[in-house]
Design a protein around this motif. Structure first.
Motif, PDB file in Angstrom:
ATOM      1  N   GLY A   1      51.458  -3.844 -15.860  1.00  0.00           N
ATOM      2  CA  GLY A   1      52.422  -3.479 -15.958  1.00  0.00           C
ATOM      3  C   GLY A   1      53.262  -4.618 -15.701  1.00  0.00           C
ATOM      4  O   GLY A   1      55.172  -3.814 -16.130  1.00  0.00           O
TER       5      GLY A   1
ATOM      6  N   GLY B   1      51.593   0.647  -6.767  1.00  0.00           N
ATOM      7  CA  GLY B   1      50.538   0.883  -8.053  1.00  0.00           C
ATOM      8  C   GLY B   1      49.288   0.310  -7.050  1.00  0.00           C
ATOM      9  O   GLY B   1      49.047  -1.078  -6.779  1.00  0.00           O
TER      10      GLY B   1
ATOM     11  N   GLU C   1      47.138  -0.778 -11.450  1.00  0.00           N
ATOM     12  CA  GLU C   1      48.649  -0.609 -12.450  1.00  0.00           C
ATOM     13  C   GLU C   1      49.890  -0.576 -11.704  1.00  0.00           C
ATOM     14  O   GLU C   1      49.881   0.177 -10.843  1.00  0.00           O
ATOM     15  CB  GLU C   1      47.988   0.587 -13.543  1.00  0.00           C
ATOM     16  CG  GLU C   1      47.229   0.377 -14.659  1.00  0.00           C
ATOM     17  CD  GLU C   1      47.529   0.951 -15.884  1.00  0.00           C
ATOM     18  OE1 GLU C   1      48.240   1.327 -16.381  1.00  0.00           O
ATOM     19  OE2 GLU C   1      46.576  -0.237 -16.737  1.00  0.00           O
TER      20      GLU C   1
ATOM     21  N   THR D   1      53.315   0.954 -10.765  1.00  0.00           N
ATOM     22  CA  THR D   1      53.617   2.719 -10.413  1.00  0.00           C
ATOM     23  C   THR D   1      54.799   2.132 -10.575  1.00  0.00           C
ATOM     24  O   THR D   1      55.441   3.623 -10.585  1.00  0.00           O
ATOM     25  CB  THR D   1      52.774   3.902 -10.164  1.00  0.00           C
ATOM     26  OG1 THR D   1      53.017   3.030  -8.342  1.00  0.00           O
ATOM     27  CG2 THR D   1      51.381   3.760 -10.423  1.00  0.00           C
ATOM     28  N   GLY D   2      54.909   1.572  -9.369  1.00  0.00           N
ATOM     29  CA  GLY D   2      57.130   1.794  -9.033  1.00  0.00           C
ATOM     30  C   GLY D   2      57.018   0.563  -8.316  1.00  0.00           C
ATOM     31  O   GLY D   2      56.249  -0.209  -7.944  1.00  0.00           O
TER      32      GLY D   2
ATOM     33  N   LYS E   1      60.482   4.514 -10.074  1.00  0.00           N
ATOM     34  CA  LYS E   1      59.450   4.923 -10.879  1.00  0.00           C
ATOM     35  C   LYS E   1      58.810   3.811 -12.109  1.00  0.00           C
ATOM     36  O   LYS E   1      60.459   4.781 -12.912  1.00  0.00           O
ATOM     37  CB  LYS E   1      59.127   6.922 -10.694  1.00  0.00           C
ATOM     38  CG  LYS E   1      58.086   6.308 -11.018  1.00  0.00           C
ATOM     39  CD  LYS E   1      57.349   7.772 -11.308  1.00  0.00           C
ATOM     40  CE  LYS E   1      55.964   8.221 -12.471  1.00  0.00           C
ATOM     41  NZ  LYS E   1      55.620   7.347 -13.721  1.00  0.00           N
TER      42      LYS E   1
ATOM     43  N   ASP F   1      56.227   1.939 -14.927  1.00  0.00           N
ATOM     44  CA  ASP F   1      55.084   1.778 -15.882  1.00  0.00           C
ATOM     45  C   ASP F   1      54.981   0.020 -16.431  1.00  0.00           C
ATOM     46  O   ASP F   1      54.454   0.339 -16.215  1.00  0.00           O
ATOM     47  CB  ASP F   1      54.916   2.849 -17.154  1.00  0.00           C
ATOM     48  CG  ASP F   1      55.051   4.465 -16.063  1.00  0.00           C
ATOM     49  OD1 ASP F   1      53.891   4.593 -15.259  1.00  0.00           O
ATOM     50  OD2 ASP F   1      55.453   4.824 -16.820  1.00  0.00           O
TER      51      ASP F   1
END
Ligand code: NAP
Length: 301
Positions: free
Chosen positions: A128, A206, A209, A211-212, A225, A227
């Motif tokens: 990410g 996250g 990974e 996530t935000g 948020k 990715d």
């Protein structure tokens, strides 16, 4: 074989140095740890290189590499770990193998991306968090992403990502940008780009990974948020392995005179790894030419 000149780094500075040295009749080996072309290959569009109105950084890097090879420069993909002075020649040691020998060395190692320094940043690289939107932007097609930075790199990354990602948050620590006004204006016109100014990224969210991100803006925390997070906050030199032969300034850039000559007679520096005011593609290629000619004249003495 002992090369006349070993060039460490295959970006615009190193490739130009190779062209000039070959044309002066010297044998040249370029050692590059990743891919030829260097940092410029991360630029989606280059529009300030004289005589070329617009070109992708990858195409420009490819052209420079082909030119250096067409002139007869040898290329090896190797990570250099240090240089040993063996009297009449230098041994350039690499991570694997016995190393290479050359009389003069031109250091054109450029600079590596600066990290944000937020907790878990390193852990989430490739999960990410990234530093090259040109290379990895396509993985985030249809997804929300953030870009951190306020220079031309961040602005260009945001522009590129806005073509494929659902939303782009451009996070910058000040309320005005260091990058070109024309790019800022173009981004303002994009419906899916949001400027998050006077803001700092304080946390990455996250497990395995991203996530935000959590952003501190005007004293308040905001969760966004995303990715993907592309960090584009400039670069730092990577001269540590050569420190014993160089004088480094506080930021780690190598000192040299205007002929790219260092305190060590056989060592020359070119491009972004060198202490200087302006770090541009045009100044990198200029350094390449100057360093090569200085190395040739030292060899001919
Ligand atoms: P840059 O111009 O040095 O900009 C770095 C940005 O990151 C600045 O806005 C800076 O904020 C911010 N920053 C630095 N450290 C930070 C931190 N720890 N946390 C948060 N923000 C931080 O770097 P760049 O954009 O990579 O560009 C480097 C050079 O290449 C520039 O001269 C640029 O013009 C050039 N370039 C040219 C092209 C082209 O098309 N030819 C493309 C890309 C880059 P502040 O503004 O507050 O200092």
């Amino acid at each position: 074989m002992i090369y006349d000149i070993i060039v460490i780094g295959g970006g615009p500075a190193g490739l130009t140095a190779a062209v000039y040295a070959r044309r002066a009749g010297k044998s040249v080996l370029i050692l590059e740890k990743a891919a030829l072309g260097g940092q410029i290959t991360w630029s989606p569009k280059v529009e300030n290189f004289p005589s070329i109105e617009s070109i992708s950084g990858t195409d420009l890097g490819d052209r420079m590499a082909s030119q250096a090879m067409a002139q007869g420069a040898d290329v090896e993909i190797e990570e250099v770990t240090g240089i040993e002075d063996c009297g009449d020649f230098r041994r350039v040691n690499c991570e694997f193998g016995a190393g290479y020998e050359g009389r003069a060395v031109i250091l054109a190692t450029g600079a590596k991306p600066r990290m944000l320094g937020v907790e878990r940043e390193e852990e989430l690289v490739g999960a990410g968090v990234g530093y090259c939107a040109v290379c990895d932007g396509a993985f985030f097609k249809g997804m929300p992403v953030a870009v951190s930075g306020g220079g031309n790199s961040a602005l260009q990354d945001a522009m590129l990502l806005s073509e494929t990602s659902s939303r782009v948050y451009l996070i910058h620590r000040r309320d005005s940008f260091r990058g070109e006004e024309a790019l800022v204006r173009a981004l303002r016109e994009k419906d899916n780009v949001e400027f998050v100014l006077n803001a700092a990224i304080t946390r990455l969210l996250g497990e395995d990974e991203l996530t935000g991100i959590v952003v501190r803006q005007n004293g308040e925390e905001r969760e966004i948020k995303v990715d993907g997070l592309f960090v584009a906050i400039g670069h730092e030199p990577d001269n540590g392995a050569f420190a014993s032969h160089l004088e480094l300034n506080e930021q780690g850039y190598a000192a040299s005179n205007e002929s790219c000559v260092t305190k060590t007679p056989w060592l020359f520096v070119a491009g972004d790894c060198r202490a200087k005011k302006v770090r541009q593609l045009t100044t990198a290629v200029a350094d390449g030419a100057v360093a090569a000619l200085a190395a040739c004249s030292w060899l001919d003495k």
